[in-house]
Each structure stands twice: as C-alpha cells, then as structure tokens.
Design a protein around this motif. Structure first.
Motif, PDB file in Angstrom:
ATOM      1  N   TYR A 184       0.808  -1.221   0.000  1.00 43.29           N
ATOM      2  CA  TYR A 184       0.000   0.000   0.000  1.00 43.29           C
ATOM      3  C   TYR A 184       0.843   1.274   0.000  1.00 43.29           C
ATOM      4  CZ  TYR A 184      -3.922  -3.075   0.903  1.00 43.29           C
ATOM      5  OH  TYR A 184      -4.863  -4.066   0.792  1.00 43.29           O
ATOM      6  N   GLY A 185       2.137   1.164   0.185  1.00 44.20           N
ATOM      7  CA  GLY A 185       2.982   2.359   0.137  1.00 44.20           C
ATOM      8  C   GLY A 185       2.873   3.034  -1.221  1.00 44.20           C
ATOM      9  N   PRO A 186       2.873   4.387  -1.244  1.00 46.98           N
ATOM     10  CA  PRO A 186       2.611   5.092  -2.507  1.00 46.98           C
ATOM     11  C   PRO A 186       3.775   5.060  -3.497  1.00 46.98           C
ATOM     12  CG  PRO A 186       3.105   6.664  -0.762  1.00 46.98           C
ATOM     13  CD  PRO A 186       3.046   5.306  -0.109  1.00 46.98           C
ATOM     14  N   THR A 187       3.400   4.948  -4.799  1.00 46.00           N
ATOM     15  CA  THR A 187       4.351   5.132  -5.904  1.00 46.00           C
ATOM     16  C   THR A 187       3.674   6.012  -6.951  1.00 46.00           C
ATOM     17  OG1 THR A 187       3.559   3.111  -7.003  1.00 46.00           O
ATOM     18  CG2 THR A 187       5.505   2.888  -5.592  1.00 46.00           C
ATOM     19  N   ALA A 188       4.461   6.603  -7.833  1.00 50.70           N
ATOM     20  CA  ALA A 188       3.926   7.487  -8.864  1.00 50.70           C
ATOM     21  C   ALA A 188       3.016   6.695  -9.794  1.00 50.70           C
ATOM     22  CB  ALA A 188       5.072   8.117  -9.661  1.00 50.70           C
ATOM     23  N   PHE A 189       1.813   7.181 -10.007  1.00 43.40           N
ATOM     24  CA  PHE A 189       0.810   6.491 -10.830  1.00 43.40           C
ATOM     25  C   PHE A 189       0.514   5.086 -10.312  1.00 43.40           C
ATOM     26  CE2 PHE A 189       2.652   9.573 -13.811  1.00 43.40           C
ATOM     27  CZ  PHE A 189       1.512  10.167 -14.321  1.00 43.40           C
ATOM     28  N   ASN A 190       0.819   4.844  -9.023  1.00 33.46           N
ATOM     29  CA  ASN A 190       0.633   3.502  -8.458  1.00 33.46           C
ATOM     30  C   ASN A 190       1.355   2.450  -9.305  1.00 33.46           C
ATOM     31  OD1 ASN A 190      -0.457   1.614  -6.579  1.00 33.46           O
ATOM     32  ND2 ASN A 190      -2.164   1.176  -7.936  1.00 33.46           N
ATOM     33  N   GLN A 191       2.489   2.833  -9.843  1.00 30.89           N
ATOM     34  CA  GLN A 191       3.158   1.959 -10.827  1.00 30.89           C
ATOM     35  C   GLN A 191       3.750   0.695 -10.227  1.00 30.89           C
ATOM     36  OE1 GLN A 191       7.387   3.766 -12.013  1.00 30.89           O
ATOM     37  NE2 GLN A 191       5.828   5.330 -11.875  1.00 30.89           N
ATOM     38  N   SER A 192       4.059   0.699  -8.935  1.00 30.92           N
ATOM     39  CA  SER A 192       4.419  -0.523  -8.197  1.00 30.92           C
ATOM     40  C   SER A 192       5.446  -1.384  -8.941  1.00 30.92           C
ATOM     41  CB  SER A 192       3.147  -1.349  -7.932  1.00 30.92           C
ATOM     42  OG  SER A 192       2.118  -0.547  -7.361  1.00 30.92           O
ATOM     43  N   PRO A 193       6.631  -0.827  -9.254  1.00 33.13           N
ATOM     44  CA  PRO A 193       7.584  -1.560 -10.098  1.00 33.13           C
ATOM     45  C   PRO A 193       8.479  -2.554  -9.352  1.00 33.13           C
ATOM     46  CG  PRO A 193       8.459   0.613  -9.620  1.00 33.13           C
ATOM     47  CD  PRO A 193       7.087   0.560  -8.972  1.00 33.13           C
ATOM     48  N   LEU A 194       8.376  -2.633  -8.019  1.00 33.24           N
ATOM     49  CA  LEU A 194       9.259  -3.542  -7.278  1.00 33.24           C
ATOM     50  C   LEU A 194       8.947  -5.002  -7.604  1.00 33.24           C
ATOM     51  CD1 LEU A 194      11.461  -3.812  -4.987  1.00 33.24           C
ATOM     52  CD2 LEU A 194       9.540  -4.191  -3.423  1.00 33.24           C
ATOM     53  N   ARG A 195      10.002  -5.762  -7.860  1.00 38.00           N
ATOM     54  CA  ARG A 195       9.870  -7.217  -7.983  1.00 38.00           C
ATOM     55  C   ARG A 195      10.868  -7.852  -7.029  1.00 38.00           C
ATOM     56  NH1 ARG A 195       6.325  -5.073  -9.942  1.00 38.00           N
ATOM     57  NH2 ARG A 195       5.494  -5.199 -12.073  1.00 38.00           N
ATOM     58  N   VAL A 196      10.493  -8.990  -6.454  1.00 38.94           N
ATOM     59  CA  VAL A 196      11.281  -9.626  -5.406  1.00 38.94           C
ATOM     60  C   VAL A 196      11.581 -11.066  -5.793  1.00 38.94           C
ATOM     61  CG1 VAL A 196      11.311 -10.291  -2.962  1.00 38.94           C
ATOM     62  CG2 VAL A 196      10.141  -8.176  -3.665  1.00 38.94           C
TER      63      VAL A 196
ATOM     64  N   VAL B  46      13.292   2.713 -11.326  1.00 36.07           N
ATOM     65  CA  VAL B  46      14.321   2.645 -10.284  1.00 36.07           C
ATOM     66  C   VAL B  46      13.935   3.516  -9.087  1.00 36.07           C
ATOM     67  CG1 VAL B  46      16.702   3.308  -9.719  1.00 36.07           C
ATOM     68  CG2 VAL B  46      16.228   1.936 -11.764  1.00 36.07           C
ATOM     69  N   LEU B  47      13.466   4.739  -9.349  1.00 37.47           N
ATOM     70  CA  LEU B  47      13.090   5.617  -8.236  1.00 37.47           C
ATOM     71  C   LEU B  47      11.949   5.003  -7.425  1.00 37.47           C
ATOM     72  CD1 LEU B  47      13.345   8.413  -6.780  1.00 37.47           C
ATOM     73  CD2 LEU B  47      11.468   9.164  -8.241  1.00 37.47           C
ATOM     74  N   ASN B  48      10.910   4.547  -8.106  1.00 34.43           N
ATOM     75  CA  ASN B  48       9.738   4.054  -7.392  1.00 34.43           C
ATOM     76  C   ASN B  48       9.963   2.689  -6.762  1.00 34.43           C
ATOM     77  OD1 ASN B  48       7.339   6.032  -7.667  1.00 34.43           O
ATOM     78  ND2 ASN B  48       8.381   6.113  -9.645  1.00 34.43           N
ATOM     79  N   ALA B  49      10.787   1.850  -7.393  1.00 35.69           N
ATOM     80  CA  ALA B  49      11.124   0.576  -6.762  1.00 35.69           C
ATOM     81  C   ALA B  49      12.004   0.810  -5.532  1.00 35.69           C
ATOM     82  CB  ALA B  49      11.820  -0.355  -7.752  1.00 35.69           C
ATOM     83  N   ALA B  50      12.814   1.871  -5.555  1.00 35.28           N
ATOM     84  CA  ALA B  50      13.613   2.200  -4.366  1.00 35.28           C
ATOM     85  C   ALA B  50      12.702   2.624  -3.211  1.00 35.28           C
ATOM     86  CB  ALA B  50      14.634   3.292  -4.678  1.00 35.28           C
TER      87      ALA B  50
ATOM     88  N   TYR C 177       9.938   0.679   1.848  1.00 30.92           N
ATOM     89  CA  TYR C 177       8.723   0.173   2.518  1.00 30.92           C
ATOM     90  C   TYR C 177       8.921  -1.298   2.907  1.00 30.92           C
ATOM     91  CZ  TYR C 177       6.554   4.168  -0.020  1.00 30.92           C
ATOM     92  OH  TYR C 177       6.254   5.394  -0.553  1.00 30.92           O
ATOM     93  N   PHE C 178       9.569  -2.058   2.030  1.00 28.32           N
ATOM     94  CA  PHE C 178       9.792  -3.487   2.293  1.00 28.32           C
ATOM     95  C   PHE C 178      10.690  -3.675   3.527  1.00 28.32           C
ATOM     96  CE2 PHE C 178      11.624  -7.717   1.277  1.00 28.32           C
ATOM     97  CZ  PHE C 178      10.467  -8.428   1.007  1.00 28.32           C
TER      98      PHE C 178
ATOM     99  N   ALA D 278      11.208   7.565   1.105  1.00 19.48           N
ATOM    100  CA  ALA D 278      10.138   6.657   1.547  1.00 19.48           C
ATOM    101  C   ALA D 278      10.032   6.650   3.064  1.00 19.48           C
ATOM    102  CB  ALA D 278      10.391   5.251   1.018  1.00 19.48           C
ATOM    103  N   TYR D 279      11.168   6.623   3.760  1.00 19.59           N
ATOM    104  CA  TYR D 279      11.113   6.697   5.230  1.00 19.59           C
ATOM    105  C   TYR D 279      10.429   8.006   5.651  1.00 19.59           C
ATOM    106  CZ  TYR D 279      15.020   3.283   4.850  1.00 19.59           C
ATOM    107  OH  TYR D 279      15.821   2.216   4.528  1.00 19.59           O
ATOM    108  N   PHE D 280      10.738   9.087   4.930  1.00 15.57           N
ATOM    109  CA  PHE D 280      10.161  10.399   5.251  1.00 15.57           C
ATOM    110  C   PHE D 280       8.644  10.382   5.071  1.00 15.57           C
ATOM    111  CE2 PHE D 280       9.421  14.997   4.442  1.00 15.57           C
ATOM    112  CZ  PHE D 280      10.097  15.548   5.518  1.00 15.57           C
ATOM    113  N   ILE D 281       8.177   9.763   3.993  1.00 16.09           N
ATOM    114  CA  ILE D 281       6.733   9.636   3.770  1.00 16.09           C
ATOM    115  C   ILE D 281       6.092   8.844   4.916  1.00 16.09           C
ATOM    116  CG2 ILE D 281       4.992   8.538   2.279  1.00 16.09           C
ATOM    117  CD1 ILE D 281       6.902   9.284  -0.117  1.00 16.09           C
ATOM    118  N   VAL D 282       6.738   7.745   5.309  1.00 17.05           N
ATOM    119  CA  VAL D 282       6.238   6.964   6.449  1.00 17.05           C
ATOM    120  C   VAL D 282       6.234   7.827   7.714  1.00 17.05           C
ATOM    121  CG1 VAL D 282       6.733   4.968   7.938  1.00 17.05           C
ATOM    122  CG2 VAL D 282       6.929   4.737   5.449  1.00 17.05           C
TER     123      VAL D 282
END
Lengths: 196, 196
Positions: free
Chosen positions: A42-54, A123-127, A132-133, B131-135
C-alpha cells in the motif's frame, strides 16, 4: 510528542531496529513474507506503478549462485541469513498501468512510451518500495540487512533479465550474536533541512 | 498474524494512509517536521551515507516560485497544501562519510571518488530516505502527497544547485474534503514475488 505513532512502533521500525550482520537459524516463513508484502504494497508510488519485484532465494543451489556475486565482506552473511531476497525494478511496469491506475489508463502511453523514462521511474519508485519493504520486515519482528556491495551485472544475468534492474540484496531473519556495530551518528536536522 | 507491529500502527502507516490531494488549513509546525526527521533519520542507507536533503517551502514568495514548475494537475494542491517539501539527493554526500561511517572512514575515497558512482548511490539512497520520510509524515498523523509531475531541471535551478538532484515534491498536511480517489488495486503477491 509531535508523533501520533505509538512509541513501541517507533522503536520497532526505526529507533531500535538495526541492520543485522548475523542471524539465528530460525526460518523466515512464506506466511511472514506474504504478510510483509500485504502490508507494504500500500505504500505510494507514482501512478501507483508498483515496479518492485522480489526474488526470494530459498534453494541451496540458488544461494550458492548468489553468494559468488556478493562482495567479499557480504558473502558470509549472505550465505548464512535464513532468507535472502533480491529486490529489482521492473522496467516494463507500464504494461500493468491500465490495471493499476484505472483513473487514467492513458498514462501508459502518454508518459511511459520511452524506455529511458520508464527506467528512471522504475528505479526511483522501486527504491521507495524497497524502503517500505525494509520497514515491513521490521514490522514482522525481523531484522533486515540491505546490501549494495555486489556485482549488479552478475546478479542481473544470473537471476533476472534485461527488463529488470537489481537494486539491492536483503538478508532477512532474527538477529544473531554480535549482530551489529554501535549505531553510527546521523546528520543533525539543520544539516539536512533548510527553509525558504 | 505474522506481523508484530500493532494493527493500529499498520493502519496509520500503510493500510488506511492515503496520498492526499486536498488539505485543511491546519499548519504543519517546525516541531512536527523535527519529530519526523528525528524518527526517520535512523532508516538504513548504504554506508550510512544519508544523502537526503529537504527544502521546506514556507514563504509565499518561494511557494509561488515552486508552483510554476509543477505540472498543471499538481499546481492547485502545491499552492494550497499547508507545507510543501522538496526532497533532493546530495551528490557530494561523501564529504560527510568519515563522520557518518566511522567504522571505515576510507570508504569516502575507496568507493566514492568518482562523481557518477556518487550520483547513482545518492539517488538510490535518498529515494530510500524519501520513503522513510513519507512513512514519518504518516507517523505524525499527517497525510503526504508525493509528486513527480514537475519540471525537475526548473526546480533544481530555482531551489538547488548542480550538486543536488531533486527527487520529488511532497505536500504535507491534514487531509481536506474529497482528499483522495478510491484506492487503486495492488499487484498480487505472485505477480511480484518469485522463489528460486
């Protein structure tokens, strides 16, 4: 106090939480990782793009392949942590945008048609999501050990593909003996924040 | 439950927290910003490099200068939020490394002698701190409105210098009327996490 977050939660997530360099043998379960994801997604990303992969490195064979790409100082902890995760940015996140950002499905083509633009955004939004992770790992009562001392090209070739940029590797588990150095100093407020 | 973090804290930071697009008039005080920083400064960065720098836009004159660099859709909220912060990465963070990472003061020259290496590291680690700042904003009971729809070169020239890379602008305050859209969907666990 100017914060409304419970002091125990402040300690758990930030004040007493530390980057662990050693871990106990206690496993990190699939349920724990799912609970972490179900919180931090639920942590925010630009356009809710959610680019993180694990990529969770669970097999002994995969662990061995990963350890050889880590810097010498990071190899022992990567070899012994109960769980190790590779965090990466999906540069083709825009394919999911119409589903993820239904208010403005045109964003996919209007803003992210060009790959270099996508890569910077991913890269910015996955960071952000990596942070958050890390907070989520701590929310599960576990210690995180994020590392960037590694051969990124090697990890990408070994575990990912050209569309996924590795950002860091994170050790996860309960802290072991002598898990950390004394805490290093932080910059003072006035060294970081200016007002105009 | 696999998380040890109190459910109320989970709600405050992630589950009920939302990106606000409108705000009340209630001011965000200097004490609140200091409390946020004093919490989130402990979030981990590589070599404790702590490259995030924050510009608080408090004067009407500075606010006007900032708004003109925002995308049209972001201008009204940037103009009306109680407080607006520019978050940037300090590409010369290595100057502080001997103080920030006393275990290995040689890191400054051993790893960060080259500017392109520093820039990549500064942006990645400042994004973690963003991200920590947003949290932290949420931990203060406030809503954050992070934005990347802006003229980055314009903001850099207007408020920063060549050594500081702007990452985003964040509106901060209590949410106002109709502060957000319905929450957009998130990717399922299996779309994000793979196991090897």
């Amino acid at each position: 106090m100017s914060l409304v977050l419970d002091p125990a939660a402040q300690d758990l997530l930030f004040r007493q939480a530390r980057t662990a360099n050693t871990f106990t043998d206690e496993p990190v379960t699939e349920e724990q990782v799912q609970a972490i994801y179900d919180l931090v997604k639920y942590g925010p990303t630009a356009f809710n793009q959610s680019p993180l992969r694990v990529v969770l490195v669970r097999s002994a064979e995969a662990r061995e392949r990963l350890v050889k790409h880590m810097s010498e100082g990071n190899q022992p902890k990567t070899a012994t942590a109960p769980l190790v995760a590779i965090l990466a940015a999906d540069n083709e996140f825009h394919e999911e945008l119409p589903e993820l950002f239904p208010h403005f499905p045109q964003a996919k083509d209007a803003f992210f048609a060009e790959r270099p633009v996508r890569e910077r955004s991913a890269v910015l939004n996955a960071a952000l999501q990596a942070a958050y992770f890390i907070v989520g790992i701590r929310a599960a009562g576990l210690a995180a050990g994020p590392m960037t001392g590694l051969d990124f090209a090697g990890v990408q070739k070994e575990f990912l593909d050209d569309d996924h940029t590795p950002l860091m590797v994170v050790n996860i588990g309960k802290p072991g003996e002598n898990a950390w150095f004394p805490r290093s100093p932080r910059l003072a407020f006035d060294e970081v924040v200016t007002t105009v």
